[in-house]
Scaffold this motif. Structure first.
Motif, PDB file in Angstrom:
ATOM      1  N   GLY A 267       6.765   5.904  18.617  1.00 53.85           N
ATOM      2  CA  GLY A 267       5.350   6.264  18.605  1.00 53.85           C
ATOM      3  C   GLY A 267       4.472   5.109  19.029  1.00 53.85           C
ATOM      4  N   CYS A 268       3.170   5.302  18.860  1.00 50.20           N
ATOM      5  CA  CYS A 268       2.196   4.245  19.137  1.00 50.20           C
ATOM      6  C   CYS A 268       0.972   4.502  18.273  1.00 50.20           C
ATOM      7  CB  CYS A 268       1.814   4.213  20.616  1.00 50.20           C
ATOM      8  SG  CYS A 268       0.808   5.612  21.182  1.00 50.20           S
TER       9      CYS A 268
ATOM     10  N   PRO B  19      15.056  -6.131  26.768  1.00 50.92           N
ATOM     11  CA  PRO B  19      15.453  -4.921  26.040  1.00 50.92           C
ATOM     12  C   PRO B  19      16.043  -5.184  24.660  1.00 50.92           C
ATOM     13  CG  PRO B  19      16.868  -5.305  27.961  1.00 50.92           C
ATOM     14  CD  PRO B  19      15.709  -6.235  28.082  1.00 50.92           C
ATOM     15  N   GLN B  20      16.631  -6.357  24.456  1.00 51.40           N
ATOM     16  CA  GLN B  20      17.234  -6.654  23.161  1.00 51.40           C
ATOM     17  C   GLN B  20      16.213  -7.086  22.113  1.00 51.40           C
ATOM     18  OE1 GLN B  20      17.571  -8.416  25.923  1.00 51.40           O
ATOM     19  NE2 GLN B  20      17.590 -10.630  25.536  1.00 51.40           N
ATOM     20  N   THR B  21      14.947  -7.219  22.516  1.00 52.79           N
ATOM     21  CA  THR B  21      13.913  -7.678  21.581  1.00 52.79           C
ATOM     22  C   THR B  21      13.787  -6.711  20.418  1.00 52.79           C
ATOM     23  OG1 THR B  21      12.694  -8.676  23.415  1.00 52.79           O
ATOM     24  CG2 THR B  21      11.504  -8.350  21.349  1.00 52.79           C
ATOM     25  N   LYS B  22      13.876  -7.235  19.208  1.00 46.13           N
ATOM     26  CA  LYS B  22      13.711  -6.428  18.003  1.00 46.13           C
ATOM     27  C   LYS B  22      12.221  -6.312  17.692  1.00 46.13           C
ATOM     28  CE  LYS B  22      16.594  -9.124  15.743  1.00 46.13           C
ATOM     29  NZ  LYS B  22      17.273  -9.794  16.860  1.00 46.13           N
ATOM     30  N   ILE B  23      11.772  -5.094  17.432  1.00 43.84           N
ATOM     31  CA  ILE B  23      10.363  -4.815  17.213  1.00 43.84           C
ATOM     32  C   ILE B  23      10.118  -4.476  15.741  1.00 43.84           C
ATOM     33  CG2 ILE B  23       8.426  -3.309  17.791  1.00 43.84           C
ATOM     34  CD1 ILE B  23       9.252  -5.103  20.097  1.00 43.84           C
ATOM     35  N   TYR B  24       9.206  -5.224  15.141  1.00 45.67           N
ATOM     36  CA  TYR B  24       8.749  -4.958  13.781  1.00 45.67           C
ATOM     37  C   TYR B  24       7.318  -4.419  13.869  1.00 45.67           C
ATOM     38  CZ  TYR B  24      12.777  -7.587  12.094  1.00 45.67           C
ATOM     39  OH  TYR B  24      14.054  -8.013  11.819  1.00 45.67           O
ATOM     40  N   CYS B  25       7.106  -3.229  13.337  1.00 47.05           N
ATOM     41  CA  CYS B  25       5.813  -2.537  13.435  1.00 47.05           C
ATOM     42  C   CYS B  25       5.059  -2.619  12.118  1.00 47.05           C
ATOM     43  CB  CYS B  25       6.030  -1.069  13.797  1.00 47.05           C
ATOM     44  SG  CYS B  25       7.243  -0.786  15.099  1.00 47.05           S
ATOM     45  N   GLY B  26       3.817  -2.158  12.143  1.00 46.24           N
ATOM     46  CA  GLY B  26       2.962  -2.282  10.976  1.00 46.24           C
ATOM     47  C   GLY B  26       3.134  -1.217   9.916  1.00 46.24           C
ATOM     48  N   HIS B  27       3.775  -0.089  10.261  1.00 44.91           N
ATOM     49  CA  HIS B  27       3.878   1.029   9.321  1.00 44.91           C
ATOM     50  C   HIS B  27       5.232   1.717   9.420  1.00 44.91           C
ATOM     51  CE1 HIS B  27      -0.459   1.307   8.199  1.00 44.91           C
ATOM     52  NE2 HIS B  27      -0.633   0.798   9.412  1.00 44.91           N
ATOM     53  N   GLU B  28       5.628   2.343   8.335  1.00 46.42           N
ATOM     54  CA  GLU B  28       6.833   3.176   8.299  1.00 46.42           C
ATOM     55  C   GLU B  28       6.435   4.612   8.653  1.00 46.42           C
ATOM     56  OE1 GLU B  28       9.809   4.093   8.854  1.00 46.42           O
ATOM     57  OE2 GLU B  28      10.755   2.839   7.317  1.00 46.42           O
ATOM     58  N   TYR B  29       6.236   4.823   9.957  1.00 47.31           N
ATOM     59  CA  TYR B  29       5.854   6.132  10.486  1.00 47.31           C
ATOM     60  C   TYR B  29       6.995   6.799  11.248  1.00 47.31           C
ATOM     61  CZ  TYR B  29       0.805   4.969   9.916  1.00 47.31           C
ATOM     62  OH  TYR B  29      -0.437   4.657   9.427  1.00 47.31           O
ATOM     63  N   THR B  30       8.198   6.244  11.171  1.00 45.42           N
ATOM     64  CA  THR B  30       9.242   6.607  12.122  1.00 45.42           C
ATOM     65  C   THR B  30       9.659   8.067  12.029  1.00 45.42           C
ATOM     66  OG1 THR B  30      10.034   4.334  11.863  1.00 45.42           O
ATOM     67  CG2 THR B  30      11.416   5.844  13.107  1.00 45.42           C
TER      68      THR B  30
ATOM     69  N   LEU C 198       0.843  -1.188   0.000  1.00 43.19           N
ATOM     70  CA  LEU C 198       0.000   0.000   0.000  1.00 43.19           C
ATOM     71  C   LEU C 198       0.882   1.243   0.000  1.00 43.19           C
ATOM     72  CD1 LEU C 198      -2.687  -1.310   2.530  1.00 43.19           C
ATOM     73  CD2 LEU C 198      -2.836  -1.284   0.020  1.00 43.19           C
ATOM     74  N   LYS C 199       0.599   2.209   0.864  1.00 43.11           N
ATOM     75  CA  LYS C 199       1.400   3.438   0.900  1.00 43.11           C
ATOM     76  C   LYS C 199       2.557   3.329   1.870  1.00 43.11           C
ATOM     77  CE  LYS C 199       1.099   8.388   1.941  1.00 43.11           C
ATOM     78  NZ  LYS C 199       0.220   9.490   2.411  1.00 43.11           N
ATOM     79  N   ASP C 200       2.264   2.919   3.108  1.00 39.79           N
ATOM     80  CA  ASP C 200       3.313   2.889   4.127  1.00 39.79           C
ATOM     81  C   ASP C 200       3.180   1.696   5.067  1.00 39.79           C
ATOM     82  OD1 ASP C 200       1.179   3.622   5.821  1.00 39.79           O
ATOM     83  OD2 ASP C 200       1.675   5.746   5.672  1.00 39.79           O
ATOM     84  N   ASN C 201       2.379   0.694   4.689  1.00 35.01           N
ATOM     85  CA  ASN C 201       2.328  -0.543   5.469  1.00 35.01           C
ATOM     86  C   ASN C 201       3.581  -1.369   5.217  1.00 35.01           C
ATOM     87  OD1 ASN C 201      -0.696   0.108   5.266  1.00 35.01           O
ATOM     88  ND2 ASN C 201      -0.698  -1.689   6.610  1.00 35.01           N
ATOM     89  N   PHE C 202       4.049  -2.036   6.249  1.00 32.45           N
ATOM     90  CA  PHE C 202       5.126  -2.991   6.061  1.00 32.45           C
ATOM     91  C   PHE C 202       4.554  -4.365   5.743  1.00 32.45           C
ATOM     92  CE2 PHE C 202       8.177  -0.214   8.351  1.00 32.45           C
ATOM     93  CZ  PHE C 202       9.214  -0.309   7.437  1.00 32.45           C
ATOM     94  N   GLY C 203       5.087  -4.970   4.702  1.00 29.19           N
ATOM     95  CA  GLY C 203       4.935  -6.403   4.512  1.00 29.19           C
ATOM     96  C   GLY C 203       6.123  -7.067   5.184  1.00 29.19           C
TER      97      GLY C 203
END
Length: 256
Positions: A140-141, A164-175, A11-16
């Motif tokens: 963000g959230c 703390p070392q957990t890598k986080i993958y989010c749903g959008h490129e809003y960074t 789509l526009k900014d969703n992560f696959g």
């Protein structure tokens, strides 16, 4: 245990996101924003889709399911039990603490309501990765569309408590947008300023800003720092209940 993760935009900014277990050949899509880019990514990697892990019912996270199932009819669709009706077609409905598998990779379901009432995240402890959907973003959230701010705050605190070392993958490129907002709240935070510059450089190079980590977010994400006196003072709420501070921060971001 070895794991391969491939990110790409939908789509526009969703992560696959594709998660591949090299030992068994199993591959999961995290959410299904759009079928065509996910199918193209699978073909490019020569991976077979075995699972689709859904975080919540919003269309930009589920509308690709049907297209993926047409090509991979045996792929299992896993998603939150509390949103099973809204999503439709779940093969496996999951709740807090349930286990999910991608081949030999084993994850745990964490219920994180707020953005939607039944939103879940998926945490793979051994691989030190988590998929937070639209609950936790880098710096963000998500908006609390279906639950009060206090509910969303409790969900964020559950994720903040991961190693703390957990890598986080989010749903959008809003960074980048999130970094700009965070700097309005916490402009003297040296770690935040450094992170914001790193993000600007990544985006200028057309590179992704994810994954982030829990450790980075605890230092740079104002929504996880609602109990920090400096963040509280920045919005005139020193000594206030962190949940109330969070609600005020989220309202400011809504208007930004």
């Amino acid at each position: 245990m070895a794991v391969s993760i491939h990110q790409f935009l939908c789509l526009k900014d969703n992560f696959g996101v594709l998660v591949h277990d090299p030992r068994t050949g199993a591959t999961a899509a995290i959410d299904a924003p759009e079928a065509a880019p996910i199918l193209a990514a699978l073909a490019a990697k020569d991976w077979e889709l075995s699972d689709i892990l859904i975080t919540h019912h919003h269309a930009d996270h589920v509308q690709g399911i049907a297209g993926l199932k047409r090509t991979f009819p045996h792929a299992r669709v896993v998603g939150p039990r509390k949103e099973a009706v809204a999503i439709g077609g779940l093969d496996i409905a999951v709740s807090e603490g349930d286990r999910v598998a991608i081949g030999a990779l084993e994850g745990r379901v964490i219920e994180v309501p707020g953005h939607t009432s039944g939103h879940v995240a998926y945490w793979f402890e051994e691989e030190e990765i988590a998929f937070s959907g639209d609950t936790l973003f880098a710096m963000g959230c998500g908006r609390g569309f279906e639950e009060p701010a206090a509910v969303l705050y409790r969900s964020l605190m559950k994720l903040a408590a991961l190693p703390p070392q957990t890598k986080i993958y989010c749903g959008h490129e809003y960074t980048m947008a999130n970094a700009r907002f965070a700097l309005t709240i916490d402009p003297d935070n040296a770690t935040l300023k450094k992170r914001a510059q790193e993000v600007a450089d990544l985006r200028a190079a057309d590179a992704f800003t994810l994954p982030t980590t829990i450790a980075i977010e605890l230092e740079t994400n104002p929504f996880l720092r609602a109990g920090d006196p400096e963040v509280q003072a920045a919005i005139g709420m020193r000594g206030a209940d962190p949940a109330a501070v969070f609600a005020a921060l989220r309202e400011r971001k809504n208007r930004a």
